[in-house]
Design an enzyme around this catalytic site. Sequence first.
Site, mmCIF file in Angstrom:
data_model
loop_
_atom_site.group_PDB
_atom_site.id
_atom_site.type_symbol
_atom_site.label_atom_id
_atom_site.label_comp_id
_atom_site.label_asym_id
_atom_site.label_seq_id
_atom_site.Cartn_x
_atom_site.Cartn_y
_atom_site.Cartn_z
ATOM 1 N N ALA A 11 0.817 -1.227 0.000
ATOM 2 C CA ALA A 11 0.000 0.000 0.000
ATOM 3 C C ALA A 11 0.844 1.268 0.000
ATOM 4 C CB ALA A 11 -0.923 -0.007 1.215
ATOM 5 N N ALA A 16 0.557 1.364 -6.171
ATOM 6 C CA ALA A 16 -0.633 1.758 -5.403
ATOM 7 C C ALA A 16 -0.876 3.252 -5.574
ATOM 8 C CB ALA A 16 -0.437 1.400 -3.930
ATOM 9 N N VAL A 89 6.002 -9.156 5.284
ATOM 10 C CA VAL A 89 5.569 -10.403 4.632
ATOM 11 C C VAL A 89 6.016 -11.660 5.383
ATOM 12 C CG1 VAL A 89 6.002 -11.813 2.569
ATOM 13 C CG2 VAL A 89 5.366 -9.415 2.320
ATOM 14 N N ASP A 180 -2.967 -8.318 -16.229
ATOM 15 C CA ASP A 180 -2.156 -7.893 -17.366
ATOM 16 C C ASP A 180 -2.806 -6.578 -17.775
ATOM 17 O OD1 ASP A 180 -1.509 -7.345 -20.137
ATOM 18 O OD2 ASP A 180 -0.564 -9.315 -20.175
ATOM 19 N N HIS A 181 -2.162 -5.458 -17.495
ATOM 20 C CA HIS A 181 -2.907 -4.201 -17.602
ATOM 21 C C HIS A 181 -3.321 -3.897 -19.046
ATOM 22 C CE1 HIS A 181 0.918 -2.131 -18.666
ATOM 23 N NE2 HIS A 181 0.169 -1.161 -19.141
ATOM 24 N N GLU A 219 7.810 2.283 -27.469
ATOM 25 C CA GLU A 219 7.917 3.240 -26.364
ATOM 26 C C GLU A 219 9.082 4.172 -26.623
ATOM 27 O OE1 GLU A 219 6.992 1.819 -22.297
ATOM 28 O OE2 GLU A 219 7.899 -0.011 -23.070
ATOM 29 N N HIS A 243 2.015 -8.968 -22.413
ATOM 30 C CA HIS A 243 1.125 -8.030 -23.112
ATOM 31 C C HIS A 243 0.982 -8.350 -24.603
ATOM 32 C CE1 HIS A 243 1.504 -5.959 -19.417
ATOM 33 N NE2 HIS A 243 2.621 -5.313 -19.677
HETATM 34 N N1 LIG Z 1 5.026 0.492 -10.532
HETATM 35 C C1 LIG Z 1 4.497 0.134 -11.687
HETATM 36 O O1 LIG Z 1 4.236 0.969 -12.580
HETATM 37 C C2 LIG Z 1 4.162 -1.293 -11.964
HETATM 38 C C3 LIG Z 1 4.365 -2.276 -11.023
HETATM 39 N N2 LIG Z 1 4.010 -3.569 -11.283
HETATM 40 C C4 LIG Z 1 4.188 -4.613 -10.285
HETATM 41 O O2 LIG Z 1 3.548 -4.224 -9.071
HETATM 42 C C5 LIG Z 1 4.247 -4.716 -7.950
HETATM 43 C C6 LIG Z 1 4.598 -3.538 -7.032
HETATM 44 O O3 LIG Z 1 5.413 -2.633 -7.733
HETATM 45 P P1 LIG Z 1 5.761 -1.184 -7.171
HETATM 46 O O4 LIG Z 1 4.623 -0.584 -6.451
HETATM 47 O O5 LIG Z 1 6.342 -0.466 -8.307
HETATM 48 O O6 LIG Z 1 6.931 -1.507 -6.123
HETATM 49 P P2 LIG Z 1 7.495 -0.564 -4.974
HETATM 50 O O7 LIG Z 1 8.884 -1.003 -4.731
HETATM 51 O O8 LIG Z 1 7.225 0.854 -5.228
HETATM 52 O O9 LIG Z 1 6.599 -0.975 -3.718
HETATM 53 C C7 LIG Z 1 6.746 -2.219 -3.096
HETATM 54 C C8 LIG Z 1 5.744 -2.316 -1.953
HETATM 55 O O10 LIG Z 1 6.013 -3.538 -1.296
HETATM 56 C C9 LIG Z 1 6.126 -3.305 0.104
HETATM 57 N N3 LIG Z 1 7.092 -4.235 0.657
HETATM 58 C C10 LIG Z 1 8.371 -4.440 0.263
HETATM 59 N N4 LIG Z 1 8.947 -5.380 1.039
HETATM 60 C C11 LIG Z 1 8.011 -5.778 1.916
HETATM 61 C C12 LIG Z 1 8.001 -6.723 2.977
HETATM 62 N N5 LIG Z 1 9.070 -7.465 3.279
HETATM 63 N N6 LIG Z 1 6.864 -6.861 3.683
HETATM 64 C C13 LIG Z 1 5.767 -6.131 3.379
HETATM 65 N N7 LIG Z 1 5.712 -5.218 2.407
HETATM 66 C C14 LIG Z 1 6.827 -5.054 1.679
HETATM 67 C C15 LIG Z 1 6.623 -1.877 0.198
HETATM 68 O O11 LIG Z 1 6.207 -1.319 1.428
HETATM 69 P P3 LIG Z 1 7.223 -0.946 2.622
HETATM 70 O O12 LIG Z 1 8.453 -0.394 2.008
HETATM 71 O O13 LIG Z 1 6.443 0.025 3.444
HETATM 72 O O14 LIG Z 1 7.427 -2.236 3.297
HETATM 73 C C16 LIG Z 1 5.858 -1.220 -0.928
HETATM 74 O O15 LIG Z 1 4.575 -0.848 -0.496
HETATM 75 C C17 LIG Z 1 5.455 -5.466 -8.526
HETATM 76 O O16 LIG Z 1 5.112 -6.818 -8.662
HETATM 77 C C18 LIG Z 1 5.633 -4.853 -9.906
HETATM 78 O O17 LIG Z 1 6.247 -5.762 -10.786
HETATM 79 C C19 LIG Z 1 3.403 -3.907 -12.460
HETATM 80 C C20 LIG Z 1 3.188 -2.982 -13.434
HETATM 81 C C21 LIG Z 1 3.586 -1.613 -13.292
HETATM 82 O O1 LIG Z 2 4.098 -3.560 -18.152
HETATM 83 C C1 LIG Z 2 4.767 -2.691 -18.670
HETATM 84 O O2 LIG Z 2 4.160 -1.808 -19.487
HETATM 85 C C2 LIG Z 2 4.752 -0.548 -19.763
HETATM 86 C C3 LIG Z 2 4.043 -0.001 -20.990
HETATM 87 O O3 LIG Z 2 2.682 0.148 -20.707
HETATM 88 P P1 LIG Z 2 1.785 1.179 -21.498
HETATM 89 O O4 LIG Z 2 0.438 1.011 -20.911
HETATM 90 O O5 LIG Z 2 2.382 2.542 -21.253
HETATM 91 O O6 LIG Z 2 1.869 0.818 -22.945
HETATM 92 C C4 LIG Z 2 6.238 -0.654 -19.981
HETATM 93 O O7 LIG Z 2 6.799 0.647 -20.037
HETATM 94 C C5 LIG Z 2 6.884 -1.397 -18.854
HETATM 95 O O8 LIG Z 2 8.261 -1.598 -19.130
HETATM 96 C C6 LIG Z 2 6.223 -2.737 -18.635
HETATM 97 O O9 LIG Z 2 6.693 -3.307 -17.421
#
Ligand SMILES: NC(=O)C1=CN([C@@H]2O[C@H](COP(=O)(O)OP(=O)(O)OC[C@H]3O[C@@H](n4cnc5c(N)ncnc54)[C@H](OP(=O)(O)O)[C@@H]3O)[C@@H](O)[C@H]2O)C=CC1
Ligand SMILES: O=C1O[C@H](COP(=O)(O)O)[C@@H](O)[C@H](O)[C@H]1O
Length: 510
Positions: A11, A16, A89, A180-181, A219, A243
């Site tokens: 979160a 998020a 976790v 899968d967005h 991209e 994708h």
């Molecule tokens: N960001 C993006 O645009 C995208 C992300 N994803 C996927 O979404 C997922 C999250 O990505 P993203 O939000 O970018 O990652 P971040 O690194 O920004 O966030 C990770 C989150 O995990 C929590 N976290 C990390 N370690 C622990 C732990 N040991 N226990 C509990 N909580 C933990 C962190 O909270 P805290 O530090 O407070 O513990 C934080 O809220 C990944 O699987 C990523 O591949 C997919 C598509 C796009």
């Molecule tokens: O999942 C992913 O998608 C983005 C591209 O998404 P889009 O909606 O902007 O087309 C990509 O940049 C990223 O590397 C990949 O993890």
Amino acid sequence: MEPTTFVLFGATGDLAKRKIYPALYNLFLDGKLPPSFALIGLGRRELSDETFRGNVERSIRTFSRRKVQDDAAAVERFLDAFRYCVLDVGRKDDYRKLLDMIESREQELRLTPNRLFYLSVGPEFFEPIAANIQESGLGSADGWKRLVIEKPFGRDLPSARDLNRKLNQAFAEHEIFRIDHYLGKPMVQKLEALPRSHPAFQALWTGRRIASVQITAAETVGVEERAGYYDHSGAIRDMFQNHMLQLLMMLAAHLPAGQADEKAGVRKKKAVQALRPLTKEEAKAHVVRGQYAAGTVQGTPVVGYTAEPGIDAESANDTFIAARLLLDDPFWRGVPFYIRTGKRMSGKSTRIVVEFERLPGQPLPTAEDEGAAHDLLVVDIGPEEGITLRSKANDPRRSAASEPIRIDLQANPDDVPEAYENLIGDALRGDATFFAHWDEVEWSWAWVQPILEAFADNLVPLRLYAAGSEGPAESDALLAENGHRWWSDSRNEQEIEMKEGNQYAYHANH
Ligand SMILES: NC(=O)C1=CN([C@@H]2O[C@H](COP(=O)(O)OP(=O)(O)OC[C@H]3O[C@@H](n4cnc5c(N)ncnc54)[C@H](OP(=O)(O)O)[C@@H]3O)[C@@H](O)[C@H]2O)C=CC1
Ligand SMILES: O=C1O[C@H](COP(=O)(O)O)[C@@H](O)[C@H](O)[C@H]1O
């Protein structure tokens, strides 16, 4: 919609903040959140409920597609559902604390114990969280449970199978919603029904031979701040296996009438199963692997991939992949599907182009037209959305063919829901149509596996391309072998861009 407790792991993370909270806010404004709804955010950081709600409010003010107006009462009603709980976790006690908190919220709000667990955390946490949900009793209440899981789902076929087996110890397949967005994008959701969506498309689809299908996701960005992840994934794992193959499945899921009542998921599975397998030795002939070198993207000079922060100077990681795929299916037999995706290309565009063969009697291209398109159905998925039919046969400069028809049903872009809004809304309703089902994921990995091995064994040469270009020259050569060319890049854009009155443009009415 049924009462729900939304339990959000991660979160405090980037996804998020940028996607999940804004999506929930827009669903709330549209009346698409359950009337009885509670959200519990989780992370290791120590946050009070108040600070957490403040963070969520900042996120919706910054990232929501709808402006957060001065309707403070609405924002307050939305935020009222949010609570925070510290959870690491790996700490079993934290799950017991979480269970207490969920049960007390359910009692307070008189909620049926329906629980949606959203894992917005790194993939290394998917399996331990699922196991702890089961072990702690979080998943054994007298309501439904669902697991929404982010990408990546494994890094190859064996690891994806292993992860799935472990998740299945805690959740049944119908309870798992793999995000899968791309499947949440409004135009992608229309693909499977595309041939039936307009008489003009229907006539083309049933009456004409398709020469090729081209799917491009280009991209302009490079690796950004994701070196640690991307350098071990590459375009093949980051975009292609998920994708791009989902786009192929959505389009190819068309089947002849008579089987039209078959569920979309079943047809998608048949499409991916019909992909003709490649061996790792064959990969070189059908796949192009690229990596961006220094160049200029839309006027800005940029460094090459191996000079990016955090990337190994010797890295042979792929930032571009193009492939030719064939489907052994009665409808698609003999129609090549060309797929390419890459970073640091000339423009940002996700587009599908269906090229139809020339009709008997259709004007032959003149010298001036050399290489020009026959009839093309162009589906723009993002950032622009729309469907356009471009036809030579109806060019009034050449023939007295029918009057041009223009169908323009473009909706206000502010009303187009974000992918995450569609997907989270569906998960709350329990509709898994636009999620990646295990069969699809497994077959996609199975098709990709020999290519991963060919890359690892250096059987497919790594081709450099200048940043800001259309990818390596070998990707053009791949199509030229069959007398084709990419119709979705800036070099050819002007050739397919014909006069306004000569296009049928159908913009999605959302
Ligand atoms: N960001 C993006 O645009 C995208 C992300 N994803 C996927 O979404 C997922 C999250 O990505 P993203 O939000 O970018 O990652 P971040 O690194 O920004 O966030 C990770 C989150 O995990 C929590 N976290 C990390 N370690 C622990 C732990 N040991 N226990 C509990 N909580 C933990 C962190 O909270 P805290 O530090 O407070 O513990 C934080 O809220 C990944 O699987 C990523 O591949 C997919 C598509 C796009
Ligand atoms: O999942 C992913 O998608 C983005 C591209 O998404 P889009 O909606 O902007 O087309 C990509 O940049 C990223 O590397 C990949 O993890």
